[in-house]
Motif scaffolding. Structure first.
Motif, mmCIF file in Angstrom:
data_model
loop_
_atom_site.group_PDB
_atom_site.id
_atom_site.type_symbol
_atom_site.label_atom_id
_atom_site.label_comp_id
_atom_site.label_asym_id
_atom_site.label_seq_id
_atom_site.Cartn_x
_atom_site.Cartn_y
_atom_site.Cartn_z
ATOM 1 N N GLY A 19 0.820 -1.199 0.000
ATOM 2 C CA GLY A 19 0.000 0.000 0.000
ATOM 3 C C GLY A 19 0.852 1.246 0.000
ATOM 4 N N PHE A 20 0.190 2.370 0.142
ATOM 5 C CA PHE A 20 0.877 3.670 0.081
ATOM 6 C C PHE A 20 0.591 4.442 1.359
ATOM 7 N N GLY A 21 1.645 4.853 2.061
ATOM 8 C CA GLY A 21 1.506 5.603 3.300
ATOM 9 C C GLY A 21 1.664 7.095 3.076
ATOM 10 N N VAL A 22 0.952 7.894 3.873
ATOM 11 C CA VAL A 22 1.018 9.353 3.718
ATOM 12 C C VAL A 22 1.517 10.060 4.979
ATOM 13 N N TYR A 23 2.251 9.353 5.817
ATOM 14 C CA TYR A 23 2.825 9.965 7.017
ATOM 15 C C TYR A 23 3.753 11.110 6.615
ATOM 16 N N LYS A 24 3.562 12.249 7.253
ATOM 17 C CA LYS A 24 4.374 13.447 7.038
ATOM 18 C C LYS A 24 4.158 14.107 5.671
ATOM 19 N N ARG A 43 -3.742 0.673 -4.656
ATOM 20 C CA ARG A 43 -5.163 0.654 -4.329
ATOM 21 C C ARG A 43 -5.403 0.687 -2.817
ATOM 22 N N SER A 44 -4.341 0.703 -2.040
ATOM 23 C CA SER A 44 -4.434 0.783 -0.579
ATOM 24 C C SER A 44 -3.727 2.045 -0.111
ATOM 25 N N ILE A 45 -4.451 2.880 0.643
ATOM 26 C CA ILE A 45 -3.908 4.145 1.136
ATOM 27 C C ILE A 45 -4.009 4.153 2.653
ATOM 28 N N ASP A 46 -2.915 4.496 3.320
ATOM 29 C CA ASP A 46 -2.850 4.481 4.782
ATOM 30 C C ASP A 46 -2.638 5.892 5.316
ATOM 31 N N THR A 47 -3.626 6.389 6.056
ATOM 32 C CA THR A 47 -3.516 7.698 6.694
ATOM 33 C C THR A 47 -3.825 7.549 8.182
ATOM 34 N N ALA A 48 -3.979 8.657 8.885
ATOM 35 C CA ALA A 48 -4.255 8.639 10.329
ATOM 36 C C ALA A 48 -4.691 10.024 10.758
ATOM 37 N N ALA A 49 -5.433 10.077 11.854
ATOM 38 C CA ALA A 49 -5.829 11.381 12.401
ATOM 39 C C ALA A 49 -4.587 12.232 12.690
ATOM 40 N N LEU A 223 7.577 -8.770 1.618
ATOM 41 C CA LEU A 223 6.517 -9.567 1.013
ATOM 42 C C LEU A 223 6.770 -11.060 1.213
ATOM 43 N N GLN A 224 8.030 -11.464 1.088
ATOM 44 C CA GLN A 224 8.340 -12.888 1.253
ATOM 45 C C GLN A 224 8.226 -13.339 2.704
ATOM 46 N N LEU A 225 8.320 -12.403 3.647
ATOM 47 C CA LEU A 225 8.066 -12.724 5.050
ATOM 48 C C LEU A 225 6.569 -12.763 5.355
ATOM 49 N N GLY A 226 5.760 -12.253 4.428
ATOM 50 C CA GLY A 226 4.318 -12.222 4.631
ATOM 51 C C GLY A 226 3.797 -10.915 5.181
ATOM 52 N N ASN A 227 4.672 -9.919 5.297
ATOM 53 C CA ASN A 227 4.254 -8.621 5.828
ATOM 54 C C ASN A 227 3.477 -7.817 4.791
ATOM 55 N N VAL A 228 2.530 -7.018 5.270
ATOM 56 C CA VAL A 228 1.947 -5.948 4.468
ATOM 57 C C VAL A 228 2.876 -4.744 4.614
ATOM 58 N N VAL A 229 3.103 -4.004 3.546
ATOM 59 C CA VAL A 229 4.015 -2.861 3.597
ATOM 60 C C VAL A 229 3.346 -1.605 3.041
ATOM 61 N N ILE A 230 3.705 -0.456 3.622
ATOM 62 C CA ILE A 230 3.119 0.815 3.174
ATOM 63 C C ILE A 230 4.219 1.872 3.008
ATOM 64 N N PRO A 231 5.096 1.703 2.003
ATOM 65 C CA PRO A 231 6.135 2.721 1.799
ATOM 66 C C PRO A 231 5.518 4.062 1.454
ATOM 67 N N LYS A 232 6.201 5.116 1.867
ATOM 68 C CA LYS A 232 5.731 6.483 1.618
ATOM 69 C C LYS A 232 6.770 7.229 0.791
ATOM 70 N N SER A 233 6.294 8.020 -0.146
ATOM 71 C CA SER A 233 7.166 8.907 -0.906
ATOM 72 C C SER A 233 6.300 10.015 -1.490
ATOM 73 N N VAL A 234 6.910 11.159 -1.732
ATOM 74 C CA VAL A 234 6.202 12.240 -2.430
ATOM 75 C C VAL A 234 6.776 12.421 -3.830
ATOM 76 N N THR A 235 7.749 11.590 -4.191
ATOM 77 C CA THR A 235 8.402 11.683 -5.495
ATOM 78 C C THR A 235 7.758 10.713 -6.468
ATOM 79 N N PRO A 236 7.149 11.198 -7.552
ATOM 80 C CA PRO A 236 6.444 10.303 -8.474
ATOM 81 C C PRO A 236 7.274 9.116 -8.953
ATOM 82 N N SER A 237 8.548 9.342 -9.277
ATOM 83 C CA SER A 237 9.374 8.241 -9.777
ATOM 84 C C SER A 237 9.574 7.176 -8.705
ATOM 85 N N ARG A 238 9.726 7.591 -7.451
ATOM 86 C CA ARG A 238 9.911 6.622 -6.366
ATOM 87 C C ARG A 238 8.595 5.941 -6.017
#
Length: 275
Positions: A19-24, A43-49, A223-238
């Motif tokens: 997924g995609f994280g939006v922290y900071k 298709r997965s977006i992670d935010t928080a209050a 992914l191979q460990l079975g974790n869900v991951v939510i990397p964050k970036s503001v750079t389109p290429s990344r």
């Protein structure tokens, strides 16, 4: 566009494993950044209050034209809102800011054990789940003893435990507890940015071997460990680069080399000390 693998939560709900994280991400940039992520294929977006960008996230979702049932939106309850009634009000506020009728996953952000309100707070999330306003509920930064107490006292097992997890801090014991209880482990700060993981010789050599970037190698490890991951970036290429984690596989030697990077070093606070 590569197909993002999915995991099945303990209530049968399917969740994208990447997924995609939006922290900071500043609120004024959030709509543009989330739009770029959705256009790239997330298709997965992670935010928080806490992040103060739920409104921008919601605007991007609304403008995307993507059917709601094809998206997976997560938000989280902040520490000041522990307690049954307070948690219900906080959820209402988050849902209104997102402009959604429901979220796919709602998490308690931290357990705050010294305040000892997380069981009461969890009962509020049970209600939100029963009302269909969250398709799944879970926790973040919970330790084994917190998870067991929730399960024993309420009978509702969290669907997800989102924790700091990267090669410096692989969290074996906590991942084993999650697996034992039927909880999916989700990694925040999955790349351990700022602690040198991506510059490690073993990571860069594995990346060269597979024709991938160091970030792609570490995300593949998750992914191979079975974790869900939510990397964050503001750079389109990344943002696009972080999706390139299918089509190759780390071998046993690669996984062993990455396991040697463990130091126990955290990017964020220890859950037992944050109150």
């Amino acid at each position: 566009m590569s197909t993002i693998p999915e995991v099945t939560l303990n209530n049968g709900i399917r969740m994208p494993q990447l997924g995609f994280g939006v922290y900071k991400v500043p609120e004024e940039e959030t709509q543009e950044v989330v739009t770029a992520a959705l256009e790239a294929g997330y298709r997965s977006i992670d935010t928080a209050a806490l992040y103060r960008n739920e409104e921008g996230t919601g605007r991007a979702v609304a403008a995307s034209g993507i059917p709601r049932d094809e998206l997976f939106v997560t938000t989280k309850l902040w520490n000041t809102d522990h307690g049954y009634d307070t948690a219900l009000r906080a959820f209402d506020t988050s849902l209104a800011k997102l402009g959604l009728e429901y979220v796919d996953l709602y998490l308690i952000h931290w357990p705050l054990p010294a305040r000892d309100l997380y069981v009461e707070t969890w009962r509020a999330l049970e209600r939100i789940l029963s009302e269909g306003r969250a398709r799944a509920v879970g926790v973040s930064n919970f330790q084994p003893e917190h998870l067991r107490r929730l399960t024993e006292e309420t009978g509702t097992v969290p669907a997800v435990n989102q924790i700091e997890l990267h090669p410096r801090l692989p969290q074996r014991e906590l991942r084993e507890t999650d697996a034992e209880l039927g909880i999916v482990t989700e990694a925040w700060s999955p790349l351990g940015r700022g602690n040198g993981v991506l510059e490690e010789a073993s990571v860069t050599s594995i990346a060269q071997k597979h024709g991938r970037t160091p970030a792609q190698v570490v995300l593949r490890w998750h992914l191979q460990l079975g974790n869900v991951v939510i990397p964050k970036s503001v750079t389109p290429s990344r943002i696009r680069e972080n999706l390139g984690v299918t089509g190759f596989e780390l071998d046993d030697g690669d996984m062993a080399a990455l396991a040697e990077l463990e130091t126990g070093t955290r990017v964020g606070p220890h859950p037992d000390t944050l109150n």
